[in-house]
Design a protein around this motif. Structure first.
Motif, PDB file in Angstrom:
ATOM      1  N   GLU A  63     -49.319-137.845   8.533  1.00 37.86           N
ATOM      2  CA  GLU A  63     -50.381-137.434   7.613  1.00 37.86           C
ATOM      3  C   GLU A  63     -49.916-136.355   6.642  1.00 37.86           C
ATOM      4  O   GLU A  63     -50.666-135.928   5.784  1.00 37.86           O
ATOM      5  N   ASP A  64     -48.668-135.914   6.804  1.00 33.58           N
ATOM      6  CA  ASP A  64     -48.213-134.745   6.074  1.00 33.58           C
ATOM      7  C   ASP A  64     -47.128-135.009   5.031  1.00 33.58           C
ATOM      8  O   ASP A  64     -46.440-134.088   4.631  1.00 33.58           O
ATOM      9  N   PHE A  65     -46.923-136.240   4.635  1.00 27.59           N
ATOM     10  CA  PHE A  65     -45.870-136.498   3.654  1.00 27.59           C
ATOM     11  C   PHE A  65     -46.296-137.600   2.701  1.00 27.59           C
ATOM     12  O   PHE A  65     -47.234-138.352   2.964  1.00 27.59           O
ATOM     13  N   ASN A  66     -45.580-137.686   1.571  1.00 26.78           N
ATOM     14  CA  ASN A  66     -45.822-138.768   0.628  1.00 26.78           C
ATOM     15  C   ASN A  66     -44.475-139.347   0.180  1.00 26.78           C
ATOM     16  O   ASN A  66     -43.411-138.959   0.701  1.00 26.78           O
ATOM     17  N   VAL A  70     -40.256-138.381   0.912  1.00 28.00           N
ATOM     18  CA  VAL A  70     -39.268-139.312   1.451  1.00 28.00           C
ATOM     19  C   VAL A  70     -38.066-139.425   0.502  1.00 28.00           C
ATOM     20  O   VAL A  70     -36.910-139.376   0.931  1.00 28.00           O
ATOM     21  N   THR A  71     -38.345-139.562  -0.782  1.00 25.74           N
ATOM     22  CA  THR A  71     -37.267-139.660  -1.775  1.00 25.74           C
ATOM     23  C   THR A  71     -36.412-138.395  -1.768  1.00 25.74           C
ATOM     24  O   THR A  71     -35.174-138.464  -1.818  1.00 25.74           O
ATOM     25  N   PHE A  72     -37.066-137.247  -1.710  1.00 25.29           N
ATOM     26  CA  PHE A  72     -36.355-135.970  -1.676  1.00 25.29           C
ATOM     27  C   PHE A  72     -35.407-135.916  -0.487  1.00 25.29           C
ATOM     28  O   PHE A  72     -34.226-135.570  -0.624  1.00 25.29           O
ATOM     29  N   LYS A 191     -45.606-133.372  -0.945  1.00 24.03           N
ATOM     30  CA  LYS A 191     -46.807-132.994  -0.195  1.00 24.03           C
ATOM     31  C   LYS A 191     -46.471-132.189   1.051  1.00 24.03           C
ATOM     32  O   LYS A 191     -47.196-131.267   1.414  1.00 24.03           O
ATOM     33  N   ASN A 192     -45.371-132.523   1.714  1.00 22.82           N
ATOM     34  CA  ASN A 192     -45.027-131.892   2.981  1.00 22.82           C
ATOM     35  C   ASN A 192     -44.671-130.421   2.789  1.00 22.82           C
ATOM     36  O   ASN A 192     -43.803-130.073   1.987  1.00 22.82           O
ATOM     37  N   ALA A 193     -45.325-129.563   3.543  1.00 21.18           N
ATOM     38  CA  ALA A 193     -45.137-128.114   3.376  1.00 21.18           C
ATOM     39  C   ALA A 193     -43.712-127.681   3.695  1.00 21.18           C
ATOM     40  O   ALA A 193     -43.132-126.846   2.993  1.00 21.18           O
ATOM     41  N   ASP A 194     -43.120-128.265   4.755  1.00 26.28           N
ATOM     42  CA  ASP A 194     -41.757-127.885   5.123  1.00 26.28           C
ATOM     43  C   ASP A 194     -40.743-128.354   4.081  1.00 26.28           C
ATOM     44  O   ASP A 194     -39.781-127.645   3.773  1.00 26.28           O
ATOM     45  N   ALA A 195     -40.944-129.552   3.560  1.00 25.37           N
ATOM     46  CA  ALA A 195     -40.036-130.072   2.535  1.00 25.37           C
ATOM     47  C   ALA A 195     -40.117-129.228   1.266  1.00 25.37           C
ATOM     48  O   ALA A 195     -39.098-128.932   0.628  1.00 25.37           O
TER      49      ALA A 195
END
Length: 220
Positions: A63-66, A70-72, A191-195
């Protein structure tokens, strides 16, 4: 038995029956009240569980990524891997002490980041860059920001001393600028806070290293 005695017994029987009915009613009400409390407790438990699941850091990774996250991650893995390869070449080739220190600094920072990026992708149910593109060499990533071609890497391997130092600095500046551009895209679209936090660290750390590399070039 007299009529009077029989009448007293009938009244007593009705009184006992009435008390029994009241008692039974009280038991029923108590039971219903208890069930209501149990159900209320169950509802509260479900709400607490749902609230806990929704708390930051506890929600499912899915629920925490977009797609931008993933591309990053998938792109930054081979990007970092090439930076490590370049840094490892400094051993036995570089002559400038600052280049040697910077190469060691790059290895220390980027190797753990690769493992972190791979872990994110696995937790998201996505393939890592190397798994999704098995056997792909550096030339396959030549269109990626800052990536060196195989020919560039061969030239760096063949260089020694001051020639290596200059080539390393020039190539790593381009390489870092590519990583910074990718990190800025993650900041904007991820979207992901850690990324996004890693993207911040890459921009800050590698921007400082670009300035340091440029100062090395200016004095060589």
């Amino acid at each position: 038995m007299t009529a009077f005695t029989r009448a007293l017994r009938r009244k007593s029987s009705r009184r006992i029956a009435a008390v029994g009915v009241v008692a039974a009613g009280a038991l029923v009400l108590s039971a219903c009240s208890g069930n209501g409390d149990d159900m209320s407790g169950m509802d509260h438990g479900s709400t607490a569980s749902a609230t806990a699941t929704a708390e930051p850091g506890k929600s499912a990774a899915a629920e925490d990524f977009n797609d931008a996250d993933v591309t990053f991650a998938q792109a930054m893995i081979p990007h970092h891997q090439q930076a490590l390869e370049m840094a490892e070449l400094a051993d036995g080739r570089a002559s400038d002490s600052e280049i040697k220190e910077l190469a060691a600094q790059i290895e220390e920072a980027q190797d753990p980041e690769i493992k972190t990026l791979q872990g994110w992708l696995r937790s998201w149910g996505k393939p890592t860059e190397m798994e999704s593109m098995p056997g792909m060499d550096h030339s396959g990533h030549s269109g990626m920001d800052g990536m060196m071609s195989d020919e560039d890497m061969e030239e760096l391997k063949a260089a020694k001393g001051t020639d290596f130092d200059k080539m390393f600095a020039e190539m790593m500046i381009d390489h870092h600028n590519g990583a910074i551009a990718m990190a800025k895209d993650e900041q904007k679209n991820g979207k992901n806070a850690d990324a996004k936090k890693m993207a911040d660290a890459i921009i800050e750390g590698q921007s400082a290293e670009v300035k340091q590399l440029q100062s090395i070039l200016d004095r060589l």
